[in-house]
Design a protein around this motif. Structure first.
Motif, mmCIF file in Angstrom:
data_model
loop_
_atom_site.group_PDB
_atom_site.id
_atom_site.type_symbol
_atom_site.label_atom_id
_atom_site.label_comp_id
_atom_site.label_asym_id
_atom_site.label_seq_id
_atom_site.Cartn_x
_atom_site.Cartn_y
_atom_site.Cartn_z
ATOM 1 N N ILE A 3 0.868 -1.173 0.000
ATOM 2 C CA ILE A 3 0.000 0.000 0.000
ATOM 3 C C ILE A 3 0.909 1.228 0.000
ATOM 4 C CG2 ILE A 3 -1.886 1.179 1.170
ATOM 5 C CD1 ILE A 3 -2.507 -1.574 2.495
ATOM 6 N N GLY A 4 1.456 1.526 -1.174
ATOM 7 C CA GLY A 4 2.365 2.655 -1.311
ATOM 8 C C GLY A 4 3.511 2.567 -0.317
ATOM 9 N N ASP A 5 3.845 3.701 0.276
ATOM 10 C CA ASP A 5 4.915 3.759 1.270
ATOM 11 C C ASP A 5 4.404 3.466 2.675
ATOM 12 O OD1 ASP A 5 6.689 4.459 -0.718
ATOM 13 O OD2 ASP A 5 6.434 6.610 -0.385
ATOM 14 N N THR A 6 3.102 3.180 2.807
ATOM 15 C CA THR A 6 2.525 3.019 4.137
ATOM 16 C C THR A 6 2.736 1.643 4.738
ATOM 17 O OG1 THR A 6 0.360 2.374 3.287
ATOM 18 C CG2 THR A 6 0.738 4.723 3.636
ATOM 19 N N PRO A 105 -17.821 8.457 -14.975
ATOM 20 C CA PRO A 105 -18.707 9.602 -15.192
ATOM 21 C C PRO A 105 -18.243 10.844 -14.433
ATOM 22 C CG PRO A 105 -19.821 7.855 -13.966
ATOM 23 C CD PRO A 105 -18.488 7.334 -14.366
ATOM 24 N N ASP A 106 -17.431 10.652 -13.387
ATOM 25 C CA ASP A 106 -16.918 11.782 -12.620
ATOM 26 C C ASP A 106 -15.626 12.343 -13.199
ATOM 27 O OD1 ASP A 106 -15.242 9.700 -12.080
ATOM 28 O OD2 ASP A 106 -15.454 9.787 -9.898
ATOM 29 N N GLY A 107 -15.133 11.730 -14.292
ATOM 30 C CA GLY A 107 -13.916 12.198 -14.932
ATOM 31 C C GLY A 107 -12.649 11.527 -14.435
ATOM 32 N N GLU A 108 -12.732 10.722 -13.366
ATOM 33 C CA GLU A 108 -11.553 10.003 -12.881
ATOM 34 C C GLU A 108 -11.166 8.934 -13.887
ATOM 35 O OE1 GLU A 108 -11.476 8.285 -8.996
ATOM 36 O OE2 GLU A 108 -11.873 10.188 -8.018
ATOM 37 N N THR A 109 -9.860 8.759 -14.068
ATOM 38 C CA THR A 109 -9.400 7.748 -15.004
ATOM 39 C C THR A 109 -8.623 6.651 -14.287
ATOM 40 O OG1 THR A 109 -7.355 8.947 -15.477
ATOM 41 C CG2 THR A 109 -9.231 9.385 -16.926
ATOM 42 N N SER A 110 -8.736 5.464 -14.819
ATOM 43 C CA SER A 110 -7.967 4.304 -14.386
ATOM 44 C C SER A 110 -7.378 3.686 -15.639
ATOM 45 C CB SER A 110 -8.855 3.267 -13.702
ATOM 46 O OG SER A 110 -9.434 3.782 -12.540
ATOM 47 N N THR A 111 -6.244 3.053 -15.494
ATOM 48 C CA THR A 111 -5.626 2.387 -16.635
ATOM 49 C C THR A 111 -5.504 0.904 -16.329
ATOM 50 O OG1 THR A 111 -4.373 4.398 -17.122
ATOM 51 C CG2 THR A 111 -3.659 2.382 -18.204
ATOM 52 N N LEU A 112 -5.994 0.101 -17.258
ATOM 53 C CA LEU A 112 -5.911 -1.344 -17.158
ATOM 54 C C LEU A 112 -4.878 -1.808 -18.170
ATOM 55 C CD1 LEU A 112 -9.753 -2.045 -17.330
ATOM 56 C CD2 LEU A 112 -8.371 -1.667 -15.291
ATOM 57 N N THR A 128 -4.197 6.989 -10.807
ATOM 58 C CA THR A 128 -3.263 8.006 -10.325
ATOM 59 C C THR A 128 -3.970 9.237 -9.797
ATOM 60 O OG1 THR A 128 -3.059 8.888 -12.575
ATOM 61 C CG2 THR A 128 -1.410 7.264 -11.870
ATOM 62 N N GLN A 129 -5.282 9.305 -9.976
ATOM 63 C CA GLN A 129 -6.050 10.459 -9.523
ATOM 64 C C GLN A 129 -7.059 10.043 -8.470
ATOM 65 O OE1 GLN A 129 -8.024 11.270 -13.186
ATOM 66 N NE2 GLN A 129 -6.411 12.594 -13.964
ATOM 67 N N GLY A 130 -7.743 11.006 -7.917
ATOM 68 C CA GLY A 130 -8.852 10.722 -7.016
ATOM 69 C C GLY A 130 -8.428 10.508 -5.582
ATOM 70 N N SER A 131 -9.389 10.091 -4.786
ATOM 71 C CA SER A 131 -9.164 9.959 -3.342
ATOM 72 C C SER A 131 -8.365 8.716 -2.971
ATOM 73 C CB SER A 131 -10.508 9.935 -2.612
ATOM 74 O OG SER A 131 -11.280 8.840 -3.050
ATOM 75 N N GLU A 132 -8.332 7.706 -3.846
ATOM 76 C CA GLU A 132 -7.622 6.475 -3.520
ATOM 77 C C GLU A 132 -6.720 6.039 -4.673
ATOM 78 O OE1 GLU A 132 -10.008 3.369 -1.891
ATOM 79 O OE2 GLU A 132 -11.274 4.766 -0.793
ATOM 80 N N PRO A 133 -5.658 6.802 -4.951
ATOM 81 C CA PRO A 133 -4.761 6.363 -6.009
ATOM 82 C C PRO A 133 -4.035 5.089 -5.593
ATOM 83 C CG PRO A 133 -3.839 8.245 -4.865
ATOM 84 C CD PRO A 133 -5.223 8.022 -4.316
ATOM 85 N N GLY A 134 -3.686 4.283 -6.550
ATOM 86 C CA GLY A 134 -2.978 3.057 -6.226
ATOM 87 C C GLY A 134 -2.776 2.204 -7.447
ATOM 88 N N GLN A 135 -2.168 1.059 -7.233
ATOM 89 C CA GLN A 135 -1.809 0.159 -8.316
ATOM 90 C C GLN A 135 -1.862 -1.276 -7.809
ATOM 91 O OE1 GLN A 135 2.505 -0.580 -9.550
ATOM 92 N NE2 GLN A 135 1.823 1.027 -10.943
ATOM 93 N N LEU A 136 -2.436 -2.151 -8.602
ATOM 94 C CA LEU A 136 -2.422 -3.579 -8.306
ATOM 95 C C LEU A 136 -1.788 -4.287 -9.489
ATOM 96 C CD1 LEU A 136 -6.047 -4.161 -6.942
ATOM 97 C CD2 LEU A 136 -3.935 -4.204 -5.631
#
Length: 168
Positions: A3-6, A105-112, A128-136
């Motif tokens: 979970i990132g640097d956490t 619909p809110d404009g947030e993007t995710s990349t698969l 990379t945007q929004g309240s919960e950025p992250g990567q799996l």
């Protein structure tokens, strides 16, 4: 799961139960986020090496949400105006991939990122945007996997801890 640097947490899930085992960094981060950074050392010692579990409707079971990620991505549904666009070619951990950019619909993007050769496995998803950025990142496709519950002496039921804290 990183979970990132956490910090990191081990997640075990069977059909009916989920267990998590956060590392020391994650425990300290969670204590700080809850406004109790001074309690981090005590929490780390209390839960070190133990798995947490809880009832099926507990928030802890939400950790298994990633286990349902692929199904959620591939189900047809009306998402209220989201769009998908072909991205670029690349590689994920040495595997040729093609990216798909999903815009909600809110404009947030995710990349698969999907394997471009062989079976089209989902290799990575990132936001990379929004309240919960992250990567799996996913791997080990078609490798046999056996998940067993951790030994009972290493399991702490979150509901028992919560009950004890609220009655103290």
């Amino acid at each position: 799961m990183g979970i990132g640097d956490t910090g990191r947490t081990e997640v075990l899930h069977t059909g009916a139960r989920t267990w998590i085992k956060p590392d020391e960094n994650l425990w300290a981060t969670m204590a700080s986020q809850q406004g109790h950074p001074q309690a981090a050392a005590a929490i780390v010692q209390l839960f070190k090496g133990h798995y947490l579990t809880g009832p099926a409707d507990d928030d802890l079971q939400g950790a298994v949400g990633m286990c349902s990620l692929i199904k959620g991505i591939t189900e047809e549904k009306d998402d209220g105006g989201g769009t998908y666009a072909k991205g670029s070619a690349g590689t994920v951990n040495g595997t040729k991939s093609l990216s798909i950019v999903a815009t909600g619909p809110d404009g947030e993007t995710s990349t698969l990122y999907v394997a471009a050769e062989g079976e089209p496995y989902l290799l990575r998803t990132e936001q990379t945007q929004g309240s919960e950025p992250g990567q799996l990142t996913f791997s080990g496709f078609k490798e046999p996997l056996t998940v067993q519950a951790p030994p009972s002496d290493l399991v702490i039921d979150v509901s028992v801890v919560t009950d004890q804290l609220t009655t103290a």
